[in-house]
Design a protein around this motif. Structure first.
Motif, mmCIF file in Angstrom:
data_model
loop_
_atom_site.group_PDB
_atom_site.id
_atom_site.type_symbol
_atom_site.label_atom_id
_atom_site.label_comp_id
_atom_site.label_asym_id
_atom_site.label_seq_id
_atom_site.Cartn_x
_atom_site.Cartn_y
_atom_site.Cartn_z
ATOM 1 N N MET A 1 0.827 -1.178 0.000
ATOM 2 C CA MET A 1 0.000 0.000 0.000
ATOM 3 C C MET A 1 0.877 1.249 0.000
ATOM 4 S SD MET A 1 -2.897 -1.222 -0.174
ATOM 5 C CE MET A 1 -3.001 -2.960 -0.367
ATOM 6 N N SER A 2 0.272 2.334 -0.374
ATOM 7 C CA SER A 2 1.048 3.562 -0.454
ATOM 8 C C SER A 2 1.360 4.102 0.930
ATOM 9 C CB SER A 2 0.270 4.610 -1.254
ATOM 10 O OG SER A 2 -0.880 4.990 -0.547
ATOM 11 N N LYS A 3 2.448 4.811 1.007
ATOM 12 C CA LYS A 3 2.862 5.446 2.242
ATOM 13 C C LYS A 3 2.371 6.884 2.230
ATOM 14 C CE LYS A 3 6.913 2.587 2.343
ATOM 15 N NZ LYS A 3 8.265 2.470 1.865
ATOM 16 N N THR A 4 2.428 7.520 3.394
ATOM 17 C CA THR A 4 2.035 8.913 3.494
ATOM 18 C C THR A 4 3.212 9.728 3.994
ATOM 19 O OG1 THR A 4 -0.231 8.250 4.007
ATOM 20 C CG2 THR A 4 0.358 10.499 4.501
ATOM 21 N N ALA A 5 3.432 10.875 3.379
ATOM 22 C CA ALA A 5 4.495 11.791 3.779
ATOM 23 C C ALA A 5 3.867 13.150 4.061
ATOM 24 C CB ALA A 5 5.540 11.902 2.681
ATOM 25 N N VAL A 6 4.563 13.966 4.825
ATOM 26 C CA VAL A 6 4.060 15.283 5.206
ATOM 27 C C VAL A 6 4.851 16.353 4.475
ATOM 28 C CG1 VAL A 6 3.685 16.867 7.125
ATOM 29 C CG2 VAL A 6 3.403 14.409 7.468
ATOM 30 N N LEU A 7 4.139 17.342 3.953
ATOM 31 C CA LEU A 7 4.757 18.451 3.236
ATOM 32 C C LEU A 7 4.119 19.746 3.714
ATOM 33 C CD1 LEU A 7 6.724 19.235 0.931
ATOM 34 C CD2 LEU A 7 4.798 19.027 -0.627
ATOM 35 N N LEU A 62 1.179 9.145 -1.061
ATOM 36 C CA LEU A 62 0.208 10.163 -0.674
ATOM 37 C C LEU A 62 0.897 11.203 0.208
ATOM 38 C CD1 LEU A 62 -3.082 8.306 0.301
ATOM 39 C CD2 LEU A 62 -2.786 9.999 -1.476
ATOM 40 N N LEU A 63 0.561 12.455 -0.017
ATOM 41 C CA LEU A 63 1.133 13.536 0.775
ATOM 42 C C LEU A 63 0.057 14.179 1.633
ATOM 43 C CD1 LEU A 63 3.224 15.401 -1.953
ATOM 44 C CD2 LEU A 63 4.022 13.688 -0.344
ATOM 45 N N ASP A 64 0.411 14.490 2.862
ATOM 46 C CA ASP A 64 -0.425 15.338 3.704
ATOM 47 C C ASP A 64 0.151 16.740 3.563
ATOM 48 O OD1 ASP A 64 -2.311 13.604 4.751
ATOM 49 O OD2 ASP A 64 -1.011 12.972 6.389
ATOM 50 N N VAL A 65 -0.490 17.572 2.759
ATOM 51 C CA VAL A 65 0.000 18.923 2.513
ATOM 52 C C VAL A 65 -0.687 19.857 3.498
ATOM 53 C CG1 VAL A 65 0.257 20.752 0.804
ATOM 54 C CG2 VAL A 65 0.288 18.364 0.074
ATOM 55 N N SER A 66 0.106 20.382 4.423
ATOM 56 C CA SER A 66 -0.455 21.318 5.400
ATOM 57 C C SER A 66 -0.175 22.739 4.925
ATOM 58 C CB SER A 66 0.134 21.069 6.787
ATOM 59 O OG SER A 66 1.526 21.176 6.747
ATOM 60 N N VAL A 67 -1.248 23.449 4.621
ATOM 61 C CA VAL A 67 -1.153 24.813 4.114
ATOM 62 C C VAL A 67 -1.437 25.760 5.273
ATOM 63 C CG1 VAL A 67 -2.038 26.472 2.452
ATOM 64 C CG2 VAL A 67 -1.936 24.049 1.855
ATOM 65 N N ASP A 68 -0.403 26.498 5.677
ATOM 66 C CA ASP A 68 -0.482 27.415 6.808
ATOM 67 C C ASP A 68 -1.046 26.696 8.027
ATOM 68 O OD1 ASP A 68 0.681 29.431 5.285
ATOM 69 O OD2 ASP A 68 -1.250 30.135 4.542
ATOM 70 N N ARG A 70 -4.227 25.424 8.288
ATOM 71 C CA ARG A 70 -5.445 24.683 7.950
ATOM 72 C C ARG A 70 -5.244 23.182 8.100
ATOM 73 N NH1 ARG A 70 -6.606 26.543 2.149
ATOM 74 N NH2 ARG A 70 -4.734 27.788 2.217
ATOM 75 N N GLN A 71 -6.355 22.444 7.991
ATOM 76 C CA GLN A 71 -6.304 20.980 8.001
ATOM 77 C C GLN A 71 -5.463 20.507 6.820
ATOM 78 O OE1 GLN A 71 -6.967 19.389 10.625
ATOM 79 N NE2 GLN A 71 -8.767 18.200 10.131
ATOM 80 N N PRO A 72 -4.653 19.449 7.002
ATOM 81 C CA PRO A 72 -3.861 18.929 5.880
ATOM 82 C C PRO A 72 -4.759 18.398 4.757
ATOM 83 C CG PRO A 72 -3.097 18.014 7.963
ATOM 84 C CD PRO A 72 -4.367 18.763 8.245
ATOM 85 N N VAL A 73 -4.265 18.537 3.550
ATOM 86 C CA VAL A 73 -4.959 18.075 2.347
ATOM 87 C C VAL A 73 -4.220 16.853 1.831
ATOM 88 C CG1 VAL A 73 -5.523 18.701 -0.030
ATOM 89 C CG2 VAL A 73 -5.673 20.419 1.769
ATOM 90 N N LYS A 74 -4.936 15.773 1.516
ATOM 91 C CA LYS A 74 -4.325 14.592 0.899
ATOM 92 C C LYS A 74 -4.121 14.884 -0.584
ATOM 93 C CE LYS A 74 -4.630 11.426 4.225
ATOM 94 N NZ LYS A 74 -3.465 10.928 4.880
#
Length: 155
Positions: A1-7, A62-68, A70-74
């Protein structure tokens, strides 16, 4: 399965060539996040953090993109544009927002395992024509690769 990373990202207010060049001089990378039912949003990414992320992840991560704040976006990385003269320099990144309940089309690499019988016993050469497959899958179920056993292949 895919992994998740944070950006981590920040909202970018200025658009255009001059603003993008100024960002790159400051060690940032312009980016955009878009998706179904979402207006495109211009972002700024840290170049060093992005390089580290790209070095240890795959296109199916998959990336958890945290913008400022706000809640992270997948999201998935759709495209990384690099300088053709200096491929180490990233010019722009496209991120595609995904939803857990919607299937998406992704290219998944093929991993060939085993030694083909035609190579082992008949002196043949194994040459792969296809190196990735496009599949439709839920974002949480994206495989890292698809294994194909080539052992029974003859000439």
């Amino acid at each position: 399965m895919s992994k998740t990373a944070v950006l981590s990202a920040a909202v970018r207010n200025q658009n255009g060539k001059g603003a993008a060049r100024a960002l790159r001089r400051d060690g940032k990378v312009p980016a955009v996040v878009y998706g179904r039912g979402r207006a495109p949003e211009s972002l700024t990414l840290d170049a060093v953090a992005l390089e580290r992320l790209l070095a240890k992840t795959r296109a199916t991560t998959l990336l958890d993109v945290s913008v400022d704040d706000r809640q992270p976006v997948k999201a998935l990385i759709r495209e990384v544009q690099r300088n053709p003269l200096r491929p180490i320099d990233i010019l722009h990144v496209d991120l595609y927002e995904v939803h857990a309940d919607e299937e998406i089309a992704v290219d998944v690499p093929i991993k060939f395992v085993g030694t083909a019988d035609g190579v082992k016993n008949a002196g043949g050469v194994f040459e792969a024509v296809l190196h990735q497959l496009q599949i439709r899958v839920l974002p949480g179920d994206i495989p890292d690769h698809i294994e194909v056993d080539v052992s029974p292949l003859g000439l």
